[in-house]
Motif scaffolding. Structure first.
Motif, PDB file in Angstrom:
ATOM      1  N   PHE A 133      -0.160  -3.038  12.123  1.00 23.81           N
ATOM      2  CA  PHE A 133      -1.148  -2.144  11.523  1.00 23.81           C
ATOM      3  C   PHE A 133      -1.232  -2.287  10.008  1.00 23.81           C
ATOM      4  O   PHE A 133      -2.160  -1.779   9.392  1.00 23.81           O
ATOM      5  CB  PHE A 133      -0.872  -0.678  11.905  1.00 23.81           C
ATOM      6  CG  PHE A 133       0.425  -0.135  11.356  1.00 23.81           C
ATOM      7  CD1 PHE A 133       0.464   0.529  10.136  1.00 23.81           C
ATOM      8  CD2 PHE A 133       1.614  -0.270  12.073  1.00 23.81           C
ATOM      9  CE1 PHE A 133       1.652   1.036   9.646  1.00 23.81           C
ATOM     10  CE2 PHE A 133       2.803   0.236  11.591  1.00 23.81           C
ATOM     11  CZ  PHE A 133       2.829   0.890  10.358  1.00 23.81           C
ATOM     12  N   TRP A 134      -0.281  -2.995   9.368  1.00 20.53           N
ATOM     13  CA  TRP A 134      -0.280  -3.134   7.914  1.00 20.53           C
ATOM     14  C   TRP A 134       0.370  -4.453   7.541  1.00 20.53           C
ATOM     15  O   TRP A 134       1.321  -4.885   8.193  1.00 20.53           O
ATOM     16  CB  TRP A 134       0.491  -1.986   7.268  1.00 20.53           C
ATOM     17  CG  TRP A 134       0.429  -1.973   5.774  1.00 20.53           C
ATOM     18  CD1 TRP A 134       1.371  -2.443   4.895  1.00 20.53           C
ATOM     19  CD2 TRP A 134      -0.629  -1.478   4.957  1.00 20.53           C
ATOM     20  NE1 TRP A 134       0.971  -2.271   3.600  1.00 20.53           N
ATOM     21  CE2 TRP A 134      -0.271  -1.669   3.607  1.00 20.53           C
ATOM     22  CE3 TRP A 134      -1.853  -0.892   5.239  1.00 20.53           C
ATOM     23  CZ2 TRP A 134      -1.083  -1.297   2.554  1.00 20.53           C
ATOM     24  CZ3 TRP A 134      -2.661  -0.513   4.182  1.00 20.53           C
ATOM     25  CH2 TRP A 134      -2.277  -0.713   2.858  1.00 20.53           C
ATOM     26  N   THR A 142      -4.655  -2.938   5.489  1.00 13.35           N
ATOM     27  CA  THR A 142      -4.626  -2.542   6.886  1.00 13.35           C
ATOM     28  C   THR A 142      -4.972  -3.760   7.745  1.00 13.35           C
ATOM     29  O   THR A 142      -5.680  -4.661   7.303  1.00 13.35           O
ATOM     30  CB  THR A 142      -5.608  -1.372   7.140  1.00 13.35           C
ATOM     31  OG1 THR A 142      -5.402  -0.892   8.449  1.00 13.35           O
ATOM     32  CG2 THR A 142      -7.035  -1.776   6.945  1.00 13.35           C
ATOM     33  N   TYR A 147      -5.329   2.694  11.627  1.00 10.39           N
ATOM     34  CA  TYR A 147      -5.007   3.824  10.760  1.00 10.39           C
ATOM     35  C   TYR A 147      -3.659   3.622  10.064  1.00 10.39           C
ATOM     36  O   TYR A 147      -2.717   3.080  10.645  1.00 10.39           O
ATOM     37  CB  TYR A 147      -4.979   5.118  11.583  1.00 10.39           C
ATOM     38  CG  TYR A 147      -4.636   6.326  10.766  1.00 10.39           C
ATOM     39  CD1 TYR A 147      -5.600   6.919   9.953  1.00 10.39           C
ATOM     40  CD2 TYR A 147      -3.358   6.849  10.772  1.00 10.39           C
ATOM     41  CE1 TYR A 147      -5.290   8.015   9.174  1.00 10.39           C
ATOM     42  CE2 TYR A 147      -3.039   7.952  10.007  1.00 10.39           C
ATOM     43  CZ  TYR A 147      -4.012   8.529   9.205  1.00 10.39           C
ATOM     44  OH  TYR A 147      -3.694   9.614   8.428  1.00 10.39           O
ATOM     45  N   ASN A 148      -3.588   4.073   8.816  1.00  5.97           N
ATOM     46  CA  ASN A 148      -2.312   4.149   8.094  1.00  5.97           C
ATOM     47  C   ASN A 148      -2.398   5.311   7.129  1.00  5.97           C
ATOM     48  O   ASN A 148      -3.491   5.765   6.785  1.00  5.97           O
ATOM     49  CB  ASN A 148      -1.994   2.839   7.375  1.00  5.97           C
ATOM     50  CG  ASN A 148      -2.887   2.625   6.181  1.00  5.97           C
ATOM     51  OD1 ASN A 148      -2.594   3.103   5.089  1.00  5.97           O
ATOM     52  ND2 ASN A 148      -3.997   1.915   6.386  1.00  5.97           N
ATOM     53  N   ASN A 149      -1.238   5.807   6.688  1.00  9.89           N
ATOM     54  CA  ASN A 149      -1.215   6.958   5.784  1.00  9.89           C
ATOM     55  C   ASN A 149      -0.067   6.844   4.784  1.00  9.89           C
ATOM     56  O   ASN A 149       0.691   7.777   4.576  1.00  9.89           O
ATOM     57  CB  ASN A 149      -1.109   8.266   6.583  1.00  9.89           C
ATOM     58  CG  ASN A 149      -1.464   9.470   5.740  1.00  9.89           C
ATOM     59  OD1 ASN A 149      -2.439   9.448   5.011  1.00  9.89           O
ATOM     60  ND2 ASN A 149      -0.667  10.516   5.849  1.00  9.89           N
ATOM     61  N   TRP A 150       0.058   5.650   4.186  1.00 10.87           N
ATOM     62  CA  TRP A 150       1.110   5.417   3.203  1.00 10.87           C
ATOM     63  C   TRP A 150       0.919   6.282   1.968  1.00 10.87           C
ATOM     64  O   TRP A 150      -0.208   6.556   1.576  1.00 10.87           O
ATOM     65  CB  TRP A 150       1.088   3.960   2.753  1.00 10.87           C
ATOM     66  CG  TRP A 150       1.409   2.955   3.809  1.00 10.87           C
ATOM     67  CD1 TRP A 150       0.514   2.122   4.424  1.00 10.87           C
ATOM     68  CD2 TRP A 150       2.685   2.654   4.356  1.00 10.87           C
ATOM     69  NE1 TRP A 150       1.180   1.318   5.329  1.00 10.87           N
ATOM     70  CE2 TRP A 150       2.512   1.627   5.311  1.00 10.87           C
ATOM     71  CE3 TRP A 150       3.971   3.158   4.146  1.00 10.87           C
ATOM     72  CZ2 TRP A 150       3.559   1.088   6.044  1.00 10.87           C
ATOM     73  CZ3 TRP A 150       5.022   2.629   4.872  1.00 10.87           C
ATOM     74  CH2 TRP A 150       4.819   1.604   5.808  1.00 10.87           C
TER      75      TRP A 150
END
Length: 194
Positions: A133-134, A142, A147-150
């Motif tokens: 995902f990253w 990404t 979705y990511n939320n770093w």
């Protein structure tokens, strides 16, 4: 003679006390249950385990119990999980902190880059494979629009941060609810998805 007798008695009492302690620890280990909090979101079951484990131990525990460390795929899921973790799960924040994560409180979720540095995968059972995902550090990107939320992360601080923590409190490079890469040897609570 009396001193020798007193010392001998003290040693015997200490040995008996140690023996009793060892037995009670063994009994507690065999009969204790792990404290947890369960909830459902979007027809998926989640369980917060209020027992501190390393990321690999947490992944193994999740797998043994039919699940995997949680994978977060949308902002709505992220928001729901944060609400459950921060308001409903009964987490004592000071018991699940990571010194290499700015001293903030975290729970483990299923992302890691253990196999290849900078290649962040959803692999919550530690199988060595999963969905990427990253890619990269904080200035990375990404993968596949996932979705990511770093926070201002990942940063691979000291070259040894390979597991994904979900922050419950702020830290110098992010705020509560964001993600941070941490040493997988930290002992934290964790979130299982079934």
């Amino acid at each position: 003679m009396n001193n020798l007798r007193l010392i001998t008695m003290a040693l015997l009492m200490a040995m008996i006390s140690c023996s009793d302690d060892d037995e009670s620890e063994q009994q507690d280990d065999g009969n204790s249950t792990i404290e947890s909090y369960s909830f459902t979101y979007n027809e998926t079951e989640y369980e917060v385990i209020l027992e501190k484990m390393s990321w690999k131990e947490a992944a193994a525990y999740a797998k043994e119990n039919g699940g995997y460390l949680a994978e977060i795929n949308s902002q709505e899921e992220q928001n729901t999980l944060f609400t459950e973790l921060s308001k409903n799960a009964g987490i004592t924040l000071t018991r699940t902190t990571a010194s290499d994560g700015g001293g903030a409180s975290y729970v483990w979720i299923g992302g890691n880059d253990i196999s290849t540095e900078g290649k962040w995968m959803w692999d919550g059972s530690n199988a060595g494979s999963g969905t990427q995902f990253w890619q990269g550090l904080a200035d990375g990107a990404t993968v596949g629009g996932l979705y990511n939320n770093w926070g201002d992360e990942p940063d691979d601080f000291e070259g040894n941060q390979d597991a994904l923590g979900f922050a419950l409190t702020d830290w110098p490079l992010g705020v509560a609810g964001e993600w941070n890469d941490l040493r997988d040897s930290n002992r934290l609570y964790f979130l299982i998805e079934y």
